[in-house]
Design a protein around this motif. Structure first.
Motif, PDB file in Angstrom:
ATOM      1  N   ARG A 162       0.816  -1.213   0.000  1.00  0.00           N
ATOM      2  CA  ARG A 162       0.000   0.000   0.000  1.00  0.00           C
ATOM      3  C   ARG A 162       0.853   1.267   0.000  1.00  0.00           C
ATOM      4  O   ARG A 162       0.498   2.265  -0.632  1.00  0.00           O
ATOM      5  CB  ARG A 162      -0.917   0.006   1.230  1.00  0.00           C
ATOM      6  CG  ARG A 162      -1.799   1.230   1.346  1.00  0.00           C
ATOM      7  CD  ARG A 162      -2.560   1.195   2.659  1.00  0.00           C
ATOM      8  NE  ARG A 162      -3.489   0.100   2.714  1.00  0.00           N
ATOM      9  CZ  ARG A 162      -4.774   0.181   2.389  1.00  0.00           C
ATOM     10  NH1 ARG A 162      -5.265   1.339   1.968  1.00  0.00           N
ATOM     11  NH2 ARG A 162      -5.559  -0.864   2.484  1.00  0.00           N
ATOM     12  N   TYR A 163       1.974   1.235   0.712  1.00  0.00           N
ATOM     13  CA  TYR A 163       2.769   2.442   0.908  1.00  0.00           C
ATOM     14  C   TYR A 163       4.055   2.423   0.075  1.00  0.00           C
ATOM     15  O   TYR A 163       4.529   1.366  -0.346  1.00  0.00           O
ATOM     16  CB  TYR A 163       3.157   2.588   2.383  1.00  0.00           C
ATOM     17  CG  TYR A 163       2.021   2.994   3.288  1.00  0.00           C
ATOM     18  CD1 TYR A 163       1.627   4.323   3.391  1.00  0.00           C
ATOM     19  CD2 TYR A 163       1.340   2.036   4.048  1.00  0.00           C
ATOM     20  CE1 TYR A 163       0.599   4.704   4.233  1.00  0.00           C
ATOM     21  CE2 TYR A 163       0.298   2.407   4.889  1.00  0.00           C
ATOM     22  CZ  TYR A 163      -0.069   3.744   4.978  1.00  0.00           C
ATOM     23  OH  TYR A 163      -1.100   4.106   5.800  1.00  0.00           O
ATOM     24  N   TYR A 164       4.619   3.630  -0.094  1.00  0.00           N
ATOM     25  CA  TYR A 164       5.956   3.803  -0.654  1.00  0.00           C
ATOM     26  C   TYR A 164       6.901   4.041   0.509  1.00  0.00           C
ATOM     27  O   TYR A 164       6.672   4.927   1.335  1.00  0.00           O
ATOM     28  CB  TYR A 164       5.994   4.990  -1.621  1.00  0.00           C
ATOM     29  CG  TYR A 164       5.131   4.809  -2.838  1.00  0.00           C
ATOM     30  CD1 TYR A 164       5.668   4.307  -4.018  1.00  0.00           C
ATOM     31  CD2 TYR A 164       3.775   5.145  -2.811  1.00  0.00           C
ATOM     32  CE1 TYR A 164       4.869   4.134  -5.153  1.00  0.00           C
ATOM     33  CE2 TYR A 164       2.973   4.977  -3.931  1.00  0.00           C
ATOM     34  CZ  TYR A 164       3.528   4.465  -5.089  1.00  0.00           C
ATOM     35  OH  TYR A 164       2.743   4.297  -6.196  1.00  0.00           O
ATOM     36  N   TYR A 224       4.910   6.456   2.789  1.00  0.00           N
ATOM     37  CA  TYR A 224       4.223   7.483   2.019  1.00  0.00           C
ATOM     38  C   TYR A 224       3.013   6.884   1.306  1.00  0.00           C
ATOM     39  O   TYR A 224       3.120   5.853   0.639  1.00  0.00           O
ATOM     40  CB  TYR A 224       5.163   8.102   0.990  1.00  0.00           C
ATOM     41  CG  TYR A 224       6.316   8.860   1.607  1.00  0.00           C
ATOM     42  CD1 TYR A 224       6.276  10.250   1.709  1.00  0.00           C
ATOM     43  CD2 TYR A 224       7.441   8.186   2.080  1.00  0.00           C
ATOM     44  CE1 TYR A 224       7.339  10.950   2.273  1.00  0.00           C
ATOM     45  CE2 TYR A 224       8.498   8.881   2.649  1.00  0.00           C
ATOM     46  CZ  TYR A 224       8.438  10.270   2.742  1.00  0.00           C
ATOM     47  OH  TYR A 224       9.485  10.950   3.313  1.00  0.00           O
ATOM     48  N   ALA A 225       1.877   7.558   1.423  1.00  0.00           N
ATOM     49  CA  ALA A 225       0.656   7.079   0.774  1.00  0.00           C
ATOM     50  C   ALA A 225       0.672   7.310  -0.718  1.00  0.00           C
ATOM     51  O   ALA A 225      -0.078   6.673  -1.456  1.00  0.00           O
ATOM     52  CB  ALA A 225      -0.564   7.756   1.398  1.00  0.00           C
ATOM     53  N   ASP A 226       1.537   8.208  -1.199  1.00  0.00           N
ATOM     54  CA  ASP A 226       1.605   8.537  -2.615  1.00  0.00           C
ATOM     55  C   ASP A 226       3.066   8.739  -2.991  1.00  0.00           C
ATOM     56  O   ASP A 226       3.883   9.139  -2.158  1.00  0.00           O
ATOM     57  CB  ASP A 226       0.792   9.803  -2.905  1.00  0.00           C
ATOM     58  CG  ASP A 226       0.696  10.092  -4.396  1.00  0.00           C
ATOM     59  OD1 ASP A 226       1.590  10.793  -4.905  1.00  0.00           O
ATOM     60  OD2 ASP A 226      -0.253   9.616  -5.040  1.00  0.00           O
ATOM     61  N   ALA A 227       3.376   8.502  -4.248  1.00  0.00           N
ATOM     62  CA  ALA A 227       4.767   8.610  -4.687  1.00  0.00           C
ATOM     63  C   ALA A 227       5.246  10.047  -4.796  1.00  0.00           C
ATOM     64  O   ALA A 227       6.459  10.285  -4.889  1.00  0.00           O
ATOM     65  CB  ALA A 227       4.934   7.913  -6.044  1.00  0.00           C
ATOM     66  N   THR A 228       4.340  11.031  -4.770  1.00  0.00           N
ATOM     67  CA  THR A 228       4.732  12.421  -5.007  1.00  0.00           C
ATOM     68  C   THR A 228       4.620  13.313  -3.786  1.00  0.00           C
ATOM     69  O   THR A 228       5.173  14.413  -3.787  1.00  0.00           O
ATOM     70  CB  THR A 228       3.863  13.020  -6.126  1.00  0.00           C
ATOM     71  OG1 THR A 228       2.483  12.984  -5.724  1.00  0.00           O
ATOM     72  CG2 THR A 228       4.031  12.234  -7.420  1.00  0.00           C
ATOM     73  N   ILE A 229       3.917  12.878  -2.739  1.00  0.00           N
ATOM     74  CA  ILE A 229       3.723  13.764  -1.591  1.00  0.00           C
ATOM     75  C   ILE A 229       5.001  13.847  -0.766  1.00  0.00           C
ATOM     76  O   ILE A 229       5.763  12.880  -0.676  1.00  0.00           O
ATOM     77  CB  ILE A 229       2.550  13.294  -0.709  1.00  0.00           C
ATOM     78  CG1 ILE A 229       2.795  11.864  -0.195  1.00  0.00           C
ATOM     79  CG2 ILE A 229       1.243  13.361  -1.471  1.00  0.00           C
ATOM     80  CD1 ILE A 229       1.711  11.389   0.748  1.00  0.00           C
TER      81      ILE A 229
END
Length: 232
Positions: free
Chosen positions: A43-45, A57-62
């Motif tokens: 689910r996470y990065y 991280y929940a998203d690759a860009t945040i």
């Protein structure tokens, strides 16, 4: 020359409130950063840069992680219920039996409810009477979800290994088997009635349209998932 004295600049780090965190303070199987359930790993990065511990991280860009993993402590930068459930899942995965909470009262309350519902001993939050009532409701809801899950597994197993006697007996006998499974898995009579009524209605509608019971595939709520022979 008169010398003016100014208030001493205080250390911002020392005055800042403690971070929202879950710390292992009891028995533990693991305190290795990154030791998490596989579904959370997917689910996470994960990135070890940008701060203490391993960032999730929940998203690759945040730029900000949902939480950081410091081994024996999970520090949350977000305090939403989803993140807190994930912290609790990691604690259980690592075999933590007791945790200590710190941070914002709202974070500690939600973390207390989530962790206690999962059977963990929790320190760092003093629960109110209403918190206790909410905990009881969550535990009961969790039991119902587990009962649904077990029922679905039993029904799937029954479909995978059909009883030839039931095949000859027809839909009535099969519904009786489903009813027995429902009653063995679901304690709430109202929930039993809703489930069985939905299943009977779906089956009746299917048969009225000329279908055969053997071609009908129901999910655990009685919803038609697939009607073989009808292109679904």
């Amino acid at each position: 020359m008169r010398r003016f004295s100014f208030p001493e600049t205080q250390n911002m780090a020392a005055d800042a409130p403690p971070p929202n965190s879950v710390k292992a303070t009891g028995q533990r199987r693991s305190t290795v950063a990154g030791d998490v359930p596989e579904d959370l790993r997917r689910r996470y990065y994960l990135d070890g840069r940008g701060g203490l511990g391993l960032g999730f991280y929940a998203d690759a860009t945040i730029p900000t992680p949902a939480f950081r993993d410091r081994g024996d402590r999970l520090v949350a930068t977000r305090s939403d219920p989803h993140t807190i459930r994930h912290l609790t899942a990691i604690a259980r995965h690592r075999g933590w039996t007791r945790i200590t909470l710190s941070g914002d009262p709202a974070f500690r309350r939600e973390a207390w409810l989530t962790a206690r519902a999962e059977g963990l001993e929790v320190r760092g939050y003093r629960a109110t009477v209403r918190d206790g009532q909410e905990l009881e409701r969550r535990i009961e809801a969790q039991r119902r979800r587990e009962a649904w899950s077990n029922l679905g597994r039993d029904l799937a197993q029954a479909r995978a290994q059909p009883d030839p006697t039931l095949h000859r007996a027809g839909p009535k006998a099969r519904l009786e088997v489903a009813e027995a499974l429902v009653k063995s898995r679901i304690a709430d009579p109202a929930a039993q009635a809703r489930l069985l009524a939905a299943a009977r209605a779906r089956v009746a509608g299917w048969l009225e349209r000329g279908g055969r019971f053997d071609d009908l595939d129901l999910d655990r709520r009685g919803t038609v998932r697939r009607e073989r022979g009808r292109g679904r």
